[in-house]
Design a protein around this motif. Structure first.
Motif, PDB file in Angstrom:
ATOM      1  N   THR A  58      -6.128  13.310  -5.345  1.00 27.50           N
ATOM      2  CA  THR A  58      -4.742  12.861  -5.338  1.00 27.50           C
ATOM      3  C   THR A  58      -4.442  12.034  -6.585  1.00 27.50           C
ATOM      4  O   THR A  58      -5.346  11.579  -7.285  1.00 27.50           O
ATOM      5  CB  THR A  58      -4.426  12.047  -4.079  1.00 27.50           C
ATOM      6  OG1 THR A  58      -5.200  10.845  -4.087  1.00 27.50           O
ATOM      7  CG2 THR A  58      -4.746  12.843  -2.831  1.00 27.50           C
TER       8      THR A  58
ATOM      9  N   ALA B  85      -3.395   9.016  -7.358  1.00 26.25           N
ATOM     10  CA  ALA B  85      -3.815   7.634  -7.571  1.00 26.25           C
ATOM     11  C   ALA B  85      -5.273   7.379  -7.192  1.00 26.25           C
ATOM     12  O   ALA B  85      -5.697   6.228  -7.148  1.00 26.25           O
ATOM     13  CB  ALA B  85      -2.909   6.686  -6.791  1.00 26.25           C
ATOM     14  N   GLN B  86      -6.027   8.427  -6.940  1.00 26.59           N
ATOM     15  CA  GLN B  86      -7.426   8.236  -6.546  1.00 26.59           C
ATOM     16  C   GLN B  86      -8.317   7.959  -7.756  1.00 26.59           C
ATOM     17  O   GLN B  86      -8.208   8.656  -8.778  1.00 26.59           O
ATOM     18  CB  GLN B  86      -7.960   9.477  -5.832  1.00 26.59           C
ATOM     19  CG  GLN B  86      -7.713   9.507  -4.347  1.00 26.59           C
ATOM     20  CD  GLN B  86      -8.398  10.687  -3.697  1.00 26.59           C
ATOM     21  OE1 GLN B  86      -8.433  11.785  -4.249  1.00 26.59           O
ATOM     22  NE2 GLN B  86      -8.919  10.493  -2.507  1.00 26.59           N
TER      23      GLN B  86
ATOM     24  N   TYR C 121       4.287   8.857  -6.248  1.00 27.09           N
ATOM     25  CA  TYR C 121       3.168   8.831  -5.316  1.00 27.09           C
ATOM     26  C   TYR C 121       3.291   7.598  -4.439  1.00 27.09           C
ATOM     27  O   TYR C 121       3.435   6.479  -4.951  1.00 27.09           O
ATOM     28  CB  TYR C 121       1.831   8.810  -6.063  1.00 27.09           C
ATOM     29  CG  TYR C 121       0.639   8.945  -5.145  1.00 27.09           C
ATOM     30  CD1 TYR C 121       0.206  10.194  -4.732  1.00 27.09           C
ATOM     31  CD2 TYR C 121      -0.036   7.819  -4.676  1.00 27.09           C
ATOM     32  CE1 TYR C 121      -0.877  10.329  -3.876  1.00 27.09           C
ATOM     33  CE2 TYR C 121      -1.122   7.946  -3.818  1.00 27.09           C
ATOM     34  CZ  TYR C 121      -1.538   9.207  -3.428  1.00 27.09           C
ATOM     35  OH  TYR C 121      -2.606   9.341  -2.580  1.00 27.09           O
TER      36      TYR C 121
ATOM     37  N   ILE D 213       1.808   4.886  -1.907  1.00 29.47           N
ATOM     38  CA  ILE D 213       0.622   4.221  -1.375  1.00 29.47           C
ATOM     39  C   ILE D 213       1.074   3.352  -0.206  1.00 29.47           C
ATOM     40  O   ILE D 213       1.900   2.452  -0.394  1.00 29.47           O
ATOM     41  CB  ILE D 213      -0.081   3.350  -2.429  1.00 29.47           C
ATOM     42  CG1 ILE D 213      -0.561   4.201  -3.606  1.00 29.47           C
ATOM     43  CG2 ILE D 213      -1.261   2.610  -1.812  1.00 29.47           C
ATOM     44  CD1 ILE D 213      -1.316   3.409  -4.664  1.00 29.47           C
TER      45      ILE D 213
ATOM     46  N   ASN E 279       2.029  -0.371  -0.390  1.00 32.14           N
ATOM     47  CA  ASN E 279       2.178  -0.700  -1.814  1.00 32.14           C
ATOM     48  C   ASN E 279       3.394  -0.028  -2.443  1.00 32.14           C
ATOM     49  O   ASN E 279       3.613  -0.156  -3.638  1.00 32.14           O
ATOM     50  CB  ASN E 279       0.912  -0.295  -2.586  1.00 32.14           C
ATOM     51  CG  ASN E 279      -0.206  -1.294  -2.435  1.00 32.14           C
ATOM     52  OD1 ASN E 279      -0.271  -2.302  -3.122  1.00 32.14           O
ATOM     53  ND2 ASN E 279      -1.106  -1.029  -1.484  1.00 32.14           N
TER      54      ASN E 279
ATOM     55  N   THR F  56       6.102   3.016  -3.682  1.00 32.21           N
ATOM     56  CA  THR F  56       6.056   4.260  -4.449  1.00 32.21           C
ATOM     57  C   THR F  56       5.724   3.982  -5.902  1.00 32.21           C
ATOM     58  O   THR F  56       6.374   3.159  -6.551  1.00 32.21           O
ATOM     59  CB  THR F  56       7.406   4.997  -4.360  1.00 32.21           C
ATOM     60  OG1 THR F  56       7.706   5.295  -2.999  1.00 32.21           O
ATOM     61  CG2 THR F  56       7.362   6.297  -5.159  1.00 32.21           C
TER      62      THR F  56
ATOM     63  N   PRO G 224      -9.812   5.705  -1.318  1.00 30.25           N
ATOM     64  CA  PRO G 224      -8.396   5.377  -1.124  1.00 30.25           C
ATOM     65  C   PRO G 224      -7.680   5.259  -2.465  1.00 30.25           C
ATOM     66  O   PRO G 224      -8.306   5.015  -3.502  1.00 30.25           O
ATOM     67  CB  PRO G 224      -8.441   4.027  -0.402  1.00 30.25           C
ATOM     68  CG  PRO G 224      -9.752   3.438  -0.798  1.00 30.25           C
ATOM     69  CD  PRO G 224     -10.701   4.590  -0.940  1.00 30.25           C
ATOM     70  N   PRO G 225      -6.369   5.445  -2.476  1.00 32.18           N
ATOM     71  CA  PRO G 225      -5.611   5.302  -3.728  1.00 32.18           C
ATOM     72  C   PRO G 225      -5.726   3.888  -4.273  1.00 32.18           C
ATOM     73  O   PRO G 225      -5.821   2.919  -3.524  1.00 32.18           O
ATOM     74  CB  PRO G 225      -4.176   5.645  -3.322  1.00 32.18           C
ATOM     75  CG  PRO G 225      -4.129   5.458  -1.841  1.00 32.18           C
ATOM     76  CD  PRO G 225      -5.489   5.795  -1.330  1.00 32.18           C
ATOM     77  N   ASP G 226      -5.700   3.793  -5.580  1.00 33.78           N
ATOM     78  CA  ASP G 226      -5.874   2.517  -6.265  1.00 33.78           C
ATOM     79  C   ASP G 226      -4.525   2.039  -6.809  1.00 33.78           C
ATOM     80  O   ASP G 226      -3.938   2.701  -7.674  1.00 33.78           O
ATOM     81  CB  ASP G 226      -6.866   2.692  -7.410  1.00 33.78           C
ATOM     82  CG  ASP G 226      -7.230   1.378  -8.083  1.00 33.78           C
ATOM     83  OD1 ASP G 226      -6.575   0.353  -7.804  1.00 33.78           O
ATOM     84  OD2 ASP G 226      -8.168   1.384  -8.907  1.00 33.78           O
ATOM     85  N   PRO G 227      -4.018   0.886  -6.347  1.00 31.24           N
ATOM     86  CA  PRO G 227      -2.740   0.371  -6.867  1.00 31.24           C
ATOM     87  C   PRO G 227      -2.763   0.132  -8.369  1.00 31.24           C
ATOM     88  O   PRO G 227      -1.709   0.120  -9.009  1.00 31.24           O
ATOM     89  CB  PRO G 227      -2.555  -0.943  -6.092  1.00 31.24           C
ATOM     90  CG  PRO G 227      -3.371  -0.788  -4.856  1.00 31.24           C
ATOM     91  CD  PRO G 227      -4.551   0.048  -5.252  1.00 31.24           C
TER      92      PRO G 227
ATOM     93  N   ASN H 249      -0.899   2.364 -11.050  1.00 30.91           N
ATOM     94  CA  ASN H 249       0.551   2.324 -11.205  1.00 30.91           C
ATOM     95  C   ASN H 249       0.967   2.527 -12.661  1.00 30.91           C
ATOM     96  O   ASN H 249       0.532   1.792 -13.556  1.00 30.91           O
ATOM     97  CB  ASN H 249       1.084   0.975 -10.710  1.00 30.91           C
ATOM     98  CG  ASN H 249       2.581   1.014 -10.434  1.00 30.91           C
ATOM     99  OD1 ASN H 249       3.340   1.708 -11.108  1.00 30.91           O
ATOM    100  ND2 ASN H 249       3.005   0.261  -9.435  1.00 30.91           N
TER     101      ASN H 249
END
Length: 425
Positions: A17, A19-20, A84, A86, A89, A91, A407-410, A413
């Protein structure tokens, strides 16, 4: 057939994905790297979708001399804005269009506003023209963004179908395909103009079945994209070249082939180069089968084993295996969703498309040679075959590395990177 560690990327749960913090493992040799080793000039235009959280993951660090296109799985076909979400967190939004060389990773600002199939076709033509005077052979990887969603197209491409297709989504998808078809033709014409065509092999292939939610249609096959039914996994494609044997031009090959076979088929069957790999090769060389209309050397095909629920936390994992004519599917995939249905075109006036099996069913067995539409489940009538294929799946699973699905990583961004999606570690 012995089992090596065929599930070794850790990517069996699904695509990476946006932001992974993940990408194709760096010790895997890509086809571009392998072709460079035997003297090819390698270029990529289109969708990467193999991860980009570190610079070492980017295409120009994985065997391509240049790259023009998008990192992510989908985005607007005109603005190249990729959003994307999260959880907790918000969009994340940013531009996803890039122009790379080995020494430069720049956003392709000048491409924004241009429709993606037209833009990528033009860039592919530029690669061909720049290469025309080179003494090296050329490998051009051109994964178009169309006809992937979002479903968008300039009006002019829909015009030929407006009196034939009444559904607006299907009309738009037809327009996207029209533009894609035009693009492939323009790339082929450029090969001819530059004198490269007579010594070129063009391989065109899909990567999965159509998504019914986005106007795709696999009728009369069962299922859609993201399922292990034939509508999700059976693909079509073609090979076009003046180098093909004359008796095979214009013919249809039914040789059994998996997408992993392209690696070995191109390198061994076409290039004939020695392959220096760090790990076992998953694929099989099927070039002779394709070009001689003979049977495929492949007798078994692992569609996948995903121990994590793909669709919903309450559901179990899923798996599918093909052995000869038989196909085994595992997973509680129909209980809450329509992924087990058939999807006839609206104009067919066919209304009975629901499966007759119970929605909590977890084991299917089909004879694909006799029943490619997967209407006759034989699991209860052929328990011996089910048992044998279950044991085979267990053997495959025993070799698998654990799924790597962080998990996606903020920190991904784009606001931290000038509004552009890019590496963040």
């Amino acid at each position: 057939m012995t089992i090596d560690k065929l599930i070794r990327y850790g990517l069996q749960h699904g695509g990476i994905t946006t932001a992974q913090p993940s990408c194709l493992p760096s010790d895997e040799v890509t086809i571009a790297q392998a072709l460079q080793d035997v003297g090819y000039s390698t270029h990529a235009v289109g969708k990467w979708h193999l991860g980009f959280y570190k610079e070492e993951c980017l295409p120009t660090n994985r065997g391509f001399e240049t790259f023009y296109g998008t990192y992510c799985s989908s985005g607007d076909h005109f603005t190249y804005m990729r959003n994307y979400i999260i959880p907790n967190n918000g969009t994340l939004s940013g531009i996803d269009l890039h122009n790379h060389t080995r020494l430069s990773f720049e956003p392709a600002w000048d491409g924004i506003g241009h429709y993606s199939p037209e833009l990528l076709t033009g860039e592919a033509q530029n690669v061909i023209r720049r290469h025309a005077t080179s003494e090296k052979p050329l490998f051009l990887y051109l994964p178009y963004l169309a006809v992937h969603g979002p479903i968008q197209v300039p009006k002019r491409y829909k015009e030929p179908y407006k009196d034939i297709i009444s559904d607006e989504k299907r009309l738009t998808l037809a327009g996207m395909m029209n533009c894609l078809d035009e693009g492939v033709g323009n790339v082929t014409d450029t090969l001819k103009e530059t004198g490269l065509y007579d010594n070129t092999i063009i391989i065109f292939s899909t990567d999965n079945g159509g998504a019914a939610q986005q106007a795709g249609n696999n009728w009369p096959l069962r299922g859609i994209k993201k399922t292990f039914f034939e509508g999700g996994v059976r693909g079509v494609g073609f090979i076009h070249s003046p180098l093909l044997p004359d008796p095979n031009k214009g013919t249809t090959s039914h040789a059994w082939m998996h997408v992993t076979d392209w690696f070995q088929t191109i390198l061994s069957g076409l290039v004939g180069g020695d392959i220096n790999m760090t790990k076992p090769i998953d694929g099989i060389d099927v070039w002779k089968a394709i070009t001689s209309n003979s049977s495929s050397p492949r007798r078994e095909l692992l569609h996948g084993i995903d121990p994590i629920s793909y669709l919903e936390p309450l559901l179990t994992g899923r798996a599918a295996l093909r052995m000869g004519d038989w196909k085994l599917i595992l997973g509680d995939l129909c209980r809450l969703y329509f992924y087990c249905d058939w999807f006839p075109p609206k104009e067919s006036n066919i209304t009975s498309t629901k499966p007759t099996e119970p929605r909590n069913k977890e084991i299917w067995l089909f004879n694909i040679a006799r029943d490619p539409l997967e209407r006759n489940d034989l699991a209860t009538r052929r328990p011996g075959i089910v048992k044998r294929m279950m044991e085979r799946l267990k053997a495959y699973n025993a070799t698998a590395v654990p799924p790597w699905y962080p998990p996606p990583d903020p920190n991904s961004n784009p606001k931290y990177n000038g509004g552009v999606w890019g590496p963040w570690e």
